[in-house]
Design a protein around this motif. Structure first.
Motif, PDB file in Angstrom:
ATOM      1  N   GLN A   5       0.847  -1.181   0.000  1.00  0.00           N
ATOM      2  CA  GLN A   5       0.000   0.000   0.000  1.00  0.00           C
ATOM      3  C   GLN A   5       0.885   1.235   0.000  1.00  0.00           C
ATOM      4  O   GLN A   5       2.001   1.209   0.488  1.00  0.00           O
ATOM      5  CB  GLN A   5      -0.890  -0.013   1.239  1.00  0.00           C
ATOM      6  N   ASN A   6       0.357   2.309  -0.534  1.00  0.00           N
ATOM      7  CA  ASN A   6       1.099   3.572  -0.556  1.00  0.00           C
ATOM      8  C   ASN A   6       0.987   4.266   0.792  1.00  0.00           C
ATOM      9  O   ASN A   6       0.217   5.201   0.951  1.00  0.00           O
ATOM     10  CB  ASN A   6       0.558   4.482  -1.661  1.00  0.00           C
ATOM     11  N   TYR A   7       1.736   3.778   1.758  1.00  0.00           N
ATOM     12  CA  TYR A   7       1.805   4.476   3.037  1.00  0.00           C
ATOM     13  C   TYR A   7       3.252   4.558   3.470  1.00  0.00           C
ATOM     14  O   TYR A   7       4.113   3.820   2.988  1.00  0.00           O
ATOM     15  CB  TYR A   7       0.918   3.810   4.097  1.00  0.00           C
ATOM     16  N   ALA A  43       6.702  -5.553  12.756  1.00  0.00           N
ATOM     17  CA  ALA A  43       5.359  -6.143  12.784  1.00  0.00           C
ATOM     18  C   ALA A  43       4.422  -5.402  11.834  1.00  0.00           C
ATOM     19  O   ALA A  43       3.672  -6.023  11.077  1.00  0.00           O
ATOM     20  CB  ALA A  43       4.797  -6.121  14.205  1.00  0.00           C
ATOM     21  N   LYS A  44       4.460  -4.091  11.843  1.00  0.00           N
ATOM     22  CA  LYS A  44       3.592  -3.303  10.958  1.00  0.00           C
ATOM     23  C   LYS A  44       3.953  -3.536   9.486  1.00  0.00           C
ATOM     24  O   LYS A  44       3.080  -3.646   8.643  1.00  0.00           O
ATOM     25  CB  LYS A  44       3.661  -1.823  11.314  1.00  0.00           C
ATOM     26  N   ALA A  45       5.250  -3.604   9.187  1.00  0.00           N
ATOM     27  CA  ALA A  45       5.685  -3.844   7.807  1.00  0.00           C
ATOM     28  C   ALA A  45       5.275  -5.230   7.329  1.00  0.00           C
ATOM     29  O   ALA A  45       4.977  -5.414   6.150  1.00  0.00           O
ATOM     30  CB  ALA A  45       7.195  -3.673   7.695  1.00  0.00           C
ATOM     31  N   SER A  46       5.243  -6.206   8.243  1.00  0.00           N
ATOM     32  CA  SER A  46       4.859  -7.555   7.834  1.00  0.00           C
ATOM     33  C   SER A  46       3.354  -7.685   7.626  1.00  0.00           C
ATOM     34  O   SER A  46       2.910  -8.558   6.887  1.00  0.00           O
ATOM     35  CB  SER A  46       5.361  -8.595   8.830  1.00  0.00           C
ATOM     36  N   GLN A  47       2.570  -6.814   8.241  1.00  0.00           N
ATOM     37  CA  GLN A  47       1.120  -6.838   8.041  1.00  0.00           C
ATOM     38  C   GLN A  47       0.757  -6.335   6.649  1.00  0.00           C
ATOM     39  O   GLN A  47      -0.081  -6.910   5.971  1.00  0.00           O
ATOM     40  CB  GLN A  47       0.418  -5.980   9.091  1.00  0.00           C
ATOM     41  N   MET A  48       1.349  -5.223   6.248  1.00  0.00           N
ATOM     42  CA  MET A  48       1.118  -4.667   4.919  1.00  0.00           C
ATOM     43  C   MET A  48       2.363  -3.860   4.539  1.00  0.00           C
ATOM     44  O   MET A  48       2.772  -2.966   5.276  1.00  0.00           O
ATOM     45  CB  MET A  48      -0.122  -3.781   4.876  1.00  0.00           C
ATOM     46  N   SER A  49       2.956  -4.160   3.406  1.00  0.00           N
ATOM     47  CA  SER A  49       4.202  -3.515   2.992  1.00  0.00           C
ATOM     48  C   SER A  49       4.005  -2.025   2.723  1.00  0.00           C
ATOM     49  O   SER A  49       3.159  -1.663   1.910  1.00  0.00           O
ATOM     50  CB  SER A  49       4.749  -4.164   1.719  1.00  0.00           C
TER      51      SER A  49
END
Length: 134
Positions: A5-7, A43-49
């Protein structure tokens, strides 16, 4: 394959630097997610790149092990990882001490530089997503 996602994902403790980044990113309508620890950012990066990870704080937050964990969690090609540093900080001058980040975001940061960085990260993420989707 995990979706991306673009975040922008930012690692750092609440500070003037993070408030400044948030204010500069607001004009891009780009979602921002903050993490206050290395465990939280992985953890946050592994949930959604994310398209971009900014490692703020001191150089201890940019260890090679952390960058490797982020690359594994966020898909190596999809995510751009940069370290936020001061222009007079010695840690960004020596290439051999580079912890494996894609680059350094050197303060003071202008809106144009940050816009260019985010757009480059979006383009990289889009390219990698289409390349590996085939």
């Amino acid at each position: 394959m995990k979706s991306s996602q673009n975040y922008v994902l930012i690692l750092g403790q609440p500070s003037d630097d993070l408030q400044m980044l948030e204010a500069l990113l607001e004009h891009l309508s780009c979602p921002i997610v903050f993490a206050s620890s290395t465990e939280q950012v992985v953890a946050k990066a592994s949930q959604m790149s994310p398209c971009l990870v900014i490692l703020a704080g001191d150089g201890q937050n940019w260890s090679q092990a952390l960058v490797k964990d982020l690359r594994n969690a966020a898909n190596t090609c999809d995510t751009t990882i940069v370290a936020l540093t001061d222009c007079n900080a010695p840690s960004w001058m020596h290439q051999e001490e580079n912890p494996g980040v894609d680059g350094f975001l050197v303060k003071p940061i202008s809106r144009d530089i940050l816009t260019s960085l985010v757009q480059s990260a979006w383009a990289r993420q889009t390219y990698c997503s289409t390349r590996y989707a085939s």
